[in-house]
Design a protein around this motif. Structure first.
Motif, short mmCIF file in Angstrom:
data_model
loop_
_atom_site.label_atom_id
_atom_site.label_comp_id
_atom_site.label_asym_id
_atom_site.label_seq_id
_atom_site.Cartn_x
_atom_site.Cartn_y
_atom_site.Cartn_z
N TYR A 1 19.48 -12.66 88.32
CA TYR A 1 20.64 -12.39 89.16
C TYR A 1 20.28 -12.50 90.65
N ASP B 1 42.22 3.77 82.35
CA ASP B 1 40.89 4.18 82.84
C ASP B 1 40.86 5.67 83.17
N LYS B 2 41.95 6.14 83.82
CA LYS B 2 42.02 7.56 84.17
C LYS B 2 42.03 8.42 82.91
N GLN C 1 34.77 2.98 84.02
CA GLN C 1 36.14 3.32 84.42
C GLN C 1 36.15 3.90 85.84
N THR C 2 35.17 4.74 86.15
CA THR C 2 35.11 5.34 87.49
C THR C 2 34.87 4.26 88.55
N PHE D 1 27.36 13.52 90.26
CA PHE D 1 27.38 12.77 88.99
C PHE D 1 28.82 12.50 88.56
N LYS E 1 35.59 1.09 88.38
CA LYS E 1 36.79 0.26 88.50
C LYS E 1 37.85 0.96 89.35
N MET E 2 37.99 2.27 89.10
CA MET E 2 38.99 3.03 89.84
C MET E 2 38.64 3.08 91.33
N SER F 1 36.87 11.77 78.29
CA SER F 1 35.41 11.92 78.18
C SER F 1 34.96 13.29 78.67
N ARG G 1 17.87 -15.27 80.60
CA ARG G 1 19.23 -15.83 80.56
C ARG G 1 19.59 -16.23 79.13
N PRO H 1 34.29 -8.72 91.18
CA PRO H 1 35.74 -8.74 91.40
C PRO H 1 36.16 -8.36 92.82
N THR I 1 44.64 0.78 85.06
CA THR I 1 44.12 1.89 85.89
C THR I 1 44.47 3.22 85.24
N TRP J 1 29.69 16.73 95.49
CA TRP J 1 28.90 17.21 94.35
C TRP J 1 28.97 18.73 94.16
N ASN K 1 23.03 13.56 84.81
CA ASN K 1 23.94 14.55 85.41
C ASN K 1 23.21 15.74 86.02
N LEU L 1 31.27 10.89 85.32
CA LEU L 1 31.34 10.46 83.92
C LEU L 1 31.97 9.08 83.81
N GLN L 2 31.86 8.47 82.65
CA GLN L 2 32.53 7.20 82.35
C GLN L 2 32.32 6.19 83.49
N MET M 1 37.11 12.28 91.83
CA MET M 1 37.91 13.48 91.49
C MET M 1 38.19 14.32 92.75
N SER N 1 20.43 -16.22 91.13
CA SER N 1 21.80 -16.77 91.16
C SER N 1 22.57 -16.30 92.39
N SER O 1 40.80 7.68 80.11
CA SER O 1 39.46 7.61 79.51
C SER O 1 38.50 8.61 80.17
N ILE O 2 38.60 8.72 81.51
CA ILE O 2 37.73 9.66 82.24
C ILE O 2 38.06 11.10 81.83
N PRO P 1 26.78 23.43 91.83
CA PRO P 1 25.48 22.79 91.57
C PRO P 1 24.51 22.82 92.75
N ASP Q 1 40.60 3.18 94.69
CA ASP Q 1 40.82 4.61 94.93
C ASP Q 1 39.49 5.37 94.79
N LYS R 1 43.22 -8.85 82.76
CA LYS R 1 42.15 -9.60 83.41
C LYS R 1 42.65 -10.99 83.83
#
Lengths: 206, 280
Positions: free
Chosen positions: B216, A36-37, B134-135, B128, B137-138, A43, A176, B196, A33, B152, B97, B130-131, B148, B219, A39-40, A91, B142, A21
């Motif tokens: 928010y 993070d991948k 992390q998703t 949907f 941020k990725m 999960s 706040r 970011p 990164t 859907w 989900n 997951l995570q 993935m 602000s 982690s996905i 789905p 990307d 960071k």
């Protein structure tokens, strides 16, 4: 080592994410990164494990005729009736879509709608001007309700403005304060977890 | 039984019947009360209106069935405005989900069909994920990886023409539109993506969440936000197509009046009881 290894993994992963960071050496952002991948992916496996564990629990409930075991049948049916259709049709196939639209959505909506009745009943029983604080809370609630519904501005055009002021000034100030307190708490807990001082998550007590 | 006791102990069944009537009668016989547009809703509308044709709006529709009547109309109104301006929509969800992807489909598809827009060319449903953190941020760098590489229904993103030019949030997304009922929701999008990556974040919240987002908006971190069914109804007024949000407004009006009426009755009973106790 069984206890130390998870702590080391948490410390190293947490440190890498925190450093990335602020600094950009050793290609840290790319490493984050990758984490993070991972982690996905993990999960996704956790989801599968959860499904297996949930099935085991409910199969045991049925086998041993535990209290409310009939609900376990419903849970298992919900999981295993839906799954093959999604796998076969994806789905957006007609059967999964029908199941979501005619089973999942009405049940979810109905449960949430019941809350509305309880809230009205609770408001009637609990909103009493017993002291100054309770009176302020009650008046603020009434003004917000009038400001949020068109009937309010039909009665008096100033209600939405008063409602907006309550939301943006006193409410924002209070929120706040609460948030700053909560985030300091989260930060302190995170540091304790990273340093291994907080170990309740390992299942070995704090 | 003294009057104050009767005022304090109205049978719950009567309260419930009043609530049912308050919801049903306006649906059968709408009153058509005028709906004023708040500053926060106007900000959302103006932000979308300011986008040049071809811009991409990333939608995160994070709701379950409970709050869907508040949030689905927001998405429908957004689709209407976006398609009128020839904007593109990439939608996904992190909250529910089972229902989330279907809500996206049900809210956008009819508008797209009506306005002659094509799935995969003008809008897409990534489903949907997951995570959430992390998703998200990725996806900053990307978007395909975070999704993935499939939509859907599991079809590869390479099959959809619009996705050829949408590879990352950082370079290809103009605005993030988040509909939120909790976690994951606007907090995660704000912390990990909007700030970011410098992307404007807007959207809508259920009414119970609306008090939490005010700070928010003030602000400037949220560029306006729609509040509950009222926010959806206001947005529908701006896109000039009253829908389910506007239809629910009369019920909400009468419902709120019933609650206020009951609170007043309860308080009259309370003060009468207090007075009687003092006289004794």
């Amino acid at each position: 080592m069984q206890k130390e290894l998870p702590l080391i993994i948490v410390f190293v992963s947490g440190l890498v994410v925190m450093l990335a960071k602020f600094f950009n050496f050793w290609n840290l952002p790319a490493l984050v990164t990758t984490l993070d991948k991972w982690s996905i992916v993990m999960s996704t496996f956790a989801m599968l494990m959860g499904m297996i564990e949930l099935s085991r629990l409910h199969v045991n409930n049925i086998r041993r005729r535990r209290v409310n075991w009939t609900y376990s049948i419903v849970t298992l049916l919900a999981i295993y009736l839906y799954l093959p259709f999604v796998l076969a049709q994806t789905p957006d196939g007609p059967t999964p879509k029908w199941m979501v639209a005619n089973v999942s959505q009405p049940i979810g909506s109905a449960i949430y709608a019941i809350l509305g009745f309880y809230i009205v009943s609770a408001a009637y029983r609990s909103f009493k001007a017993r002291n100054l604080e309770a009176a302020i809370l009650m008046i603020a609630a009434v003004l917000i309700m009038l400001g949020q519904a068109p009937i309010g501005e039909t009665i008096w055009s100033g209600f939405p403005k008063v409602s907006d002021w309550i939301l943006t000034v006193p409410n924002s100030a209070g929120m706040r304060g609460i948030n700053i307190g909560a985030y300091i708490g989260i930060f302190a807990t995170s540091i304790r977890v990273l340093l291994g001082l907080e170990r309740s998550w390992t299942g070995s007590g704090s | 039984m003294p009057l104050y006791e009767r005022l304090l102990k109205i049978d719950q069944r009567i309260v419930y019947i009043l609530v049912i009537l308050a919801m049903l009668i306006p649906m059968i016989k709408p009153m058509g009360l005028p709906i004023g547009v708040s500053e926060n809703t106007r900000k959302v509308y103006n932000l979308i209106e300011s986008l040049p044709a071809g811009s991409v709006i990333l939608v995160s529709h994070d709701t379950g069935p409970g709050n869907a009547p508040e949030l689905n109309p927001m998405l429908t109104a957004l689709a209407r405005q976006a398609f009128r301006k020839n904007l593109k929509i990439v939608a996904m969800c992190f909250f529910d989900n089972a229902n989330g992807p279907q809500f996206i489909q049900d809210s956008i598809e009819p508008v797209a069909t009506e306005m002659g827009k094509e799935y995969g060319k003008d809008w897409i449903n990534l489903g949907f994920k997951l995570q959430a953190v992390q998703t998200m941020k990725m996806m900053i760098t990307d978007l395909w990886g975070g999704a993935m590489n499939v939509d859907w229904s599991g079809k590869p993103l390479s099959e959809f023409p619009m996705m050829a030019n949408i590879k990352s949030i950082k370079n290809d997304v103009a605005v993030i539109f988040e509909t939120t009922v909790g976690t994951p929701g606007y907090g995660e999008w704000m912390t990990y993506v909007s700030e970011p990556a410098g992307k404007p974040l807007t959207g809508g919240a259920s009414l119970t969440m609306y008090s939490g987002v005010q700070q928010y908006i003030r602000s400037g971190q949220l560029k306006g936000f729609l509040g509950g069914m009222r926010g959806a109804a206001e947005y529908e007024q701006l896109v000039k197509k009253p829908g389910k949000g506007s239809a629910g407004m009369d019920s909400q009006s009468i419902g709120h009046l019933i609650v206020i009426g009951l609170i007043i009755i309860g308080n009259i009973g309370y003060f009468m009881q207090k007075k009687a106790a003092l006289q004794k």
